[in-house]
Design an enzyme around this catalytic site. Structure first.
Site, PDB file in Angstrom:
ATOM      1  CG  ASP A  46      -2.072  -0.953   1.048  1.00 29.28           C
ATOM      2  OD1 ASP A  46      -2.175  -1.535  -0.053  1.00 29.28           O
ATOM      3  OD2 ASP A  46      -2.841  -1.126   2.002  1.00 29.28           O
ATOM      4  CG  ASP A  50      -1.121   4.986  -0.222  1.00 25.72           C
ATOM      5  OD1 ASP A  50      -1.980   4.679  -1.072  1.00 25.72           O
ATOM      6  OD2 ASP A  50      -1.231   4.758   0.985  1.00 25.72           O
ATOM      7  CD  GLU A 125      -5.659  37.303 -12.514  1.00 23.56           C
ATOM      8  OE1 GLU A 125      -5.981  36.102 -12.502  1.00 23.56           O
ATOM      9  OE2 GLU A 125      -6.023  38.096 -13.387  1.00 23.56           O
ATOM     10  CE  LYS A 127      -1.379  27.825 -12.311  1.00 28.20           C
ATOM     11  NZ  LYS A 127      -2.213  26.745 -11.844  1.00 28.20           N
ATOM     12  CG  ASP A 129      -3.764  23.638  -5.901  1.00 27.96           C
ATOM     13  OD1 ASP A 129      -3.981  23.229  -7.052  1.00 27.96           O
ATOM     14  OD2 ASP A 129      -3.136  22.988  -5.065  1.00 27.96           O
ATOM     15  CD  GLU A 185      -8.780  27.206 -11.128  1.00 31.23           C
ATOM     16  OE1 GLU A 185      -9.103  27.701 -12.229  1.00 31.23           O
ATOM     17  OE2 GLU A 185      -8.039  26.216 -11.013  1.00 31.23           O
ATOM     18  CE1 TYR A 268     -12.844  35.286  -4.304  1.00 34.80           C
ATOM     19  CE2 TYR A 268     -10.692  34.244  -4.041  1.00 34.80           C
ATOM     20  CZ  TYR A 268     -11.753  34.984  -3.522  1.00 34.80           C
ATOM     21  OH  TYR A 268     -11.703  35.418  -2.225  1.00 34.80           O
ATOM     22  CE  LYS A 358       2.020  25.238 -10.845  1.00 37.01           C
ATOM     23  NZ  LYS A 358       1.976  24.204 -11.839  1.00 37.01           N
ATOM     24  CB  CYS A 452      19.490  -6.255  16.345  1.00 32.99           C
ATOM     25  SG  CYS A 452      17.843  -5.751  16.891  1.00 32.99           S
ATOM     26  CB  CYS A 455      17.818  -8.569  20.309  1.00 34.18           C
ATOM     27  SG  CYS A 455      18.152  -9.029  18.607  1.00 34.18           S
ATOM     28  CB  CYS A 471      17.335  -8.150  13.689  1.00 41.06           C
ATOM     29  SG  CYS A 471      17.265  -9.170  15.164  1.00 41.06           S
ATOM     30  CB  CYS A 477      14.467  -9.326  17.902  1.00 37.02           C
ATOM     31  SG  CYS A 477      14.676  -7.547  17.678  1.00 37.02           S
TER      32      CYS A 477
END
Ligand code: IVH
Length: 760
Positions: A46, A50, A125, A127, A129, A185, A268, A358, A452, A455, A471, A477
């Site tokens: 995941d 992401d 102006e 910008k 988002d 926007e 706006y 930007k 480690c 441990c 380890c 551990c």
């Protein structure tokens, strides 16, 4: 602090480079989605998935022209674009070219002034988002509202747009043009975004409370609540989804939340598309006119003569960014004189009379206090940066992973350095590198430990060529045991709410801790919990807190009250552990921390074999042929079972009452075609569905007796096609397999296949 040169922009401003990278990401995301939805396996974890999505988002923020209408970054929570009617813009909606430095801006202004052949006034102006909107007014009456789409054809969002406070259905004043397209926007202001997410949380609570009143399990209710009312990641996507949602298909709480989402939107206006006659001579006058018609114009525009004033304005807006009511990702600089717009013209995608400056994503400086190595549940040793807490891109950051020793070396950071920090994709904290000029000689190099830190076992690469060190002392551990105990309680495993990080640490490392592995977890008693005491650590530094009066460490006893009796927490933990004992077998399988065995594989194993005993009795090949398992997982399961202390975990859990079987399971293989509306049917799901998560779609099929397969063949009965479906949809068409959309799929889940037409 002196300004310092920092690493290059996180997303390069070269459009071709960005396009290539975005394409690569799209491909990977598409493939991951397909295998996740359509096949019984996931190709990435995941976090990686992401990270790809965040990176793609970051690229699209910098180069919005790369964001296709079907971008996966847009379809979270948004209506399917195919369901919104197309609207052809009278005038094409162009994008803007970008510059990223004062030098580039000056060069652009020189080019414009040279081409104009006269002095130019600039309009600066903020910008915004947000999401571009085109409002079509005929004789002053609003006739339609459309998103940008591909610039020529957008999506009809009129029914939602009319609910926006800033969209008058009838323009104020008189003498309106017979046709005018007003461009603007749509955005969600910072404060409104906070309120919107608070409302989503409230909705989730309501769902869970209502479900509880109807006797539905909390765990199920929470999953459904999180799917129905997710927390929005950022205002831009929340605005895009909000404007494009299909309210007519909603009712109850969804409708209430949908209306609130629209209420949170603002507008706006920032220009004109088609216009039969222009009564004014400058863009700044256009805004005065639009304001006189009752349309909302931004208070952040300024007309400036000297390009150096433009540079200063860009700097000021940048430093004052946090005080602006909405998020901005730059400054738009336009030529004010309208006659010059016509003279300068446009390229195929952007006008030559405007440019977007930007801002780079926010970067901050902080001190790298230490580099600490943590060992995770699987034994991997990961160095991470411990920093003086610092505010960046909306939250306080104290730590950031440095991945492995090679990354630490490549970044060139020393302990004690001032470092540059940003949030990659505005989400994951990332140390970019040191501010070498600020070194005073006291800094020291990080040395990756050879043992480690918890441990003392020698750290080593498990496979040749592995950068990660691990380890190998999985059994005792403390870091690994703590991680595994915490994992047992995690949502995807046995979902034991009280068994989080702190409780797992108390049970395994507190003074008098009763557990040396997870084997004894379900046999815990009040007598074992009560004596536990834990040292309190500082959340920022991780150091043990010391009482300033006594000079002794601050100690907590989570499982007993002052009188020495067990605390509420102790009773709660034992109660929750008791409940967990009879949770589904697949959850038990996940909680065992067997490599590669996540919910999908665990479900497949539980469904097919029905008990741990049967899994133990099965050969590796027998495991491998089960849909959703495969050879890697089969090997991993067998390897895990062959370890004797793992065997002890199972036996001790069983003795403590943990159910290691599926009640009333008919035996290995016999439940594969369980009774249900989908009994005997094989389905392939491709693309993403709005109402299902990756796991829940599979569960929905399996629990109704169907088979969820990964590839389309003649044996496939139905192919369910969601958003961003790939080649499987084409294959289904070629083979003449019945194709269903999400609505058809939901109906099939309820009613099963239609009865065959009577012959004759
Ligand atoms: S003018 C033909 N002004 O940024 C020029 N655009 O990255 C039309 N945007 O597609 C755009 N704030 O959706 C203009 N003050 C502003 C803006 C603005 C945000 C958006 C707009 C455009 C995108 C280009």
């Amino acid at each position: 602090m002196e300004p310092v040169p920092v690493e290059p922009e996180p997303v390069g401003h070269d459009l071709d480079e960005a396009r290539t990278e975005a394409r690569g990401l799209l491909e990977k995301i598409e493939r991951a989605r397909e295998t996740y939805y359509g096949q019984d396996r996931s190709v990435v974890d995941d976090a990686t998935y992401d990270a790809w999505m965040h990176r793609l988002e970051a690229i699209e923020r910098r180069h919005p022209e790369l964001q296709g209408q079907d971008s996966p970054t847009l379809n979270v929570g948004a209506a399917a674009s195919t369901e919104l009617a197309p609207i052809t813009h009278a005038e094409r909606m162009l994008s803007l070219d970008n510059v990223f430095s004062a030098e580039e801006l000056r060069a652009w202004s020189t080019k414009v002034t040279d081409a104009a052949g006269r002095s130019v006034q600039w309009l600066t102006e903020a910008k915004i988002d947000g999401l571009a909107l085109s409002l079509r007014y005929e004789q002053g009456r609003l006739v339609s509202a459309a998103t940008r789409g591909d610039g020529r054809v957008g999506e009809d969002v009129t029914s939602n747009a009319v609910r926006l406070a800033g969209v008058p259905q009838q323009l104020e004043g008189e003498g309106h043009p017979s046709l005018v397209e007003v461009r603007g926007e749509v955005f969600i202001a910072v404060e409104a975004f906070r309120r919107l997410n608070a409302l989503q949380a409230e909705m989730r609570d309501r769902v869970v409370a209502e479900a509880a009143a109807r006797g539905i399990a909390t765990e199920r209710a929470e999953t459904s609540a999180a799917r129905r009312f997710p927390a929005f990641a950022n205002p831009r996507n929340a605005a895009a989804g909000g404007l494009r949602q299909l309210l007519s298909k909603k009712d109850g709480l969804e409708l209430e939340a949908g209306l609130a989402r629209i209420e949170s939107l603002s507008l706006y206006v920032h220009g004109i598309g088609a216009w039969d006659t222009s009564p004014v001579k400058a863009q700044s006058e256009v805004y005065d006119l639009l304001a006189s018609w009752g349309l909302p114009v931004s208070p952040h525009s300024r007309v400036l003569v000297d390009v150096e004033d433009v540079v200063a304005r860009i700097r000021d807006l940048g430093t004052g960014r946090a005080d602006i009511e909405h998020e901005i990702d730059g400054v738009v600089v336009k030529v004010d004189e309208l006659a010059l717009h016509g003279e300068l013209g446009e390229t195929s995608r952007a006008p030559r009379w405007a440019i977007a400056y930007k801002y780079p994503p926010e970067e901050v400086h902080t001190r790298l206090v230490d580099i600490v190595v943590s060992v995770g549940r699987t034994g991997r040793a990961t160095p991470f940066a411990v920093m003086e807490p610092v505010h960046v891109a909306g939250s306080v950051v104290r730590q950031a992973t440095l991945h492995n020793k090679d990354v630490v070396r490549e970044k060139g950071v020393l302990i004690g350095d001032t470092v540059v920090l940003r949030k990659a994709g505005d989400v994951i904290p990332e140390v970019l590198g040191p501010v070498a000029e600020l070194r005073d000689g006291s800094e020291r190099e990080f040395v990756m430990p050879t043992e480690c830190p918890e441990c003392g076992t020698v750290l080593r690469a498990m496979k040749e060529g592995d950068i990660d060190l691990r380890c190998a002392n999985a059994r005792t551990c403390p870091a690994q045991v703590r991680g595994r105990v915490e994992h047992v309680g995690s949502r995807g495993a046995l979902d034991i709410e009280v068994l989080g990080e702190v409780t797992a640490a108390a049970l395994t490392q507190g003074d008098g801790a009763p557990l040396s592995t997870e084997a004894g977890l379900f046999a815990l008693s009040l007598d074992e919990l009560v004596p536990i005491s834990v040292m309190v650590r500082d959340a920022d530094t991780g150091e043990v807190k010391v009482d300033p009066d006594s000079g002794q460490p601050v100690v907590r006893t989570p499982f007993r009250v002052k009188s020495g009796d067990p605390s509420k927490q102790a009773h709660l933990l034992l109660g929750e552990l008791e409940k967990a004992k009879t949770k589904d077998l697949w959850r038990v399988l996940v909680s065992l921390s067997i490599r590669h065995v996540g919910p999908v594989a665990a479900r497949a194993l539980a469904q097919h074999f029905g008990s741990i005993r049967a899994i133990e009795d099965a050969g590796e090949e027998e495991l491998a042929v089960v849909d959703g398992v495969g050879p890697t997982i089969a090997r991993s399961v067998k390897e895990w079972l062959a370890v004797d202390w793992h065997e002890q975990i199972l036996r001790q859990w069983e003795r403590a009452g943990v159910r290691l079987h599926v009640p009333d399971h008919p035996g290995p293989g016999a439940a594969d075609s369980a009774d249900g509306p989908l009994s005997g049917l094989t389905l392939v799901v491709t693309g993403s569905l709005e109402g299902f998560t990756r796991d829940s779609v599979k569960e929905a099929i399996i629990t109704r007796g169907g088979k969820a397969s990964g590839s389309v063949s003649k044996k496939t009965d139905y192919v369910v096609v969601g958003e961003n479906a790939g080649s499987k949809a084409d294959k289904a068409e070629q083979l003449g397999v019945t194709i269903l959309d999400e609505a058809g799929f939901v109906q099939l889940l309820q009613d099963g296949p239609p009865s065959p037409e009577p012959e004759g």
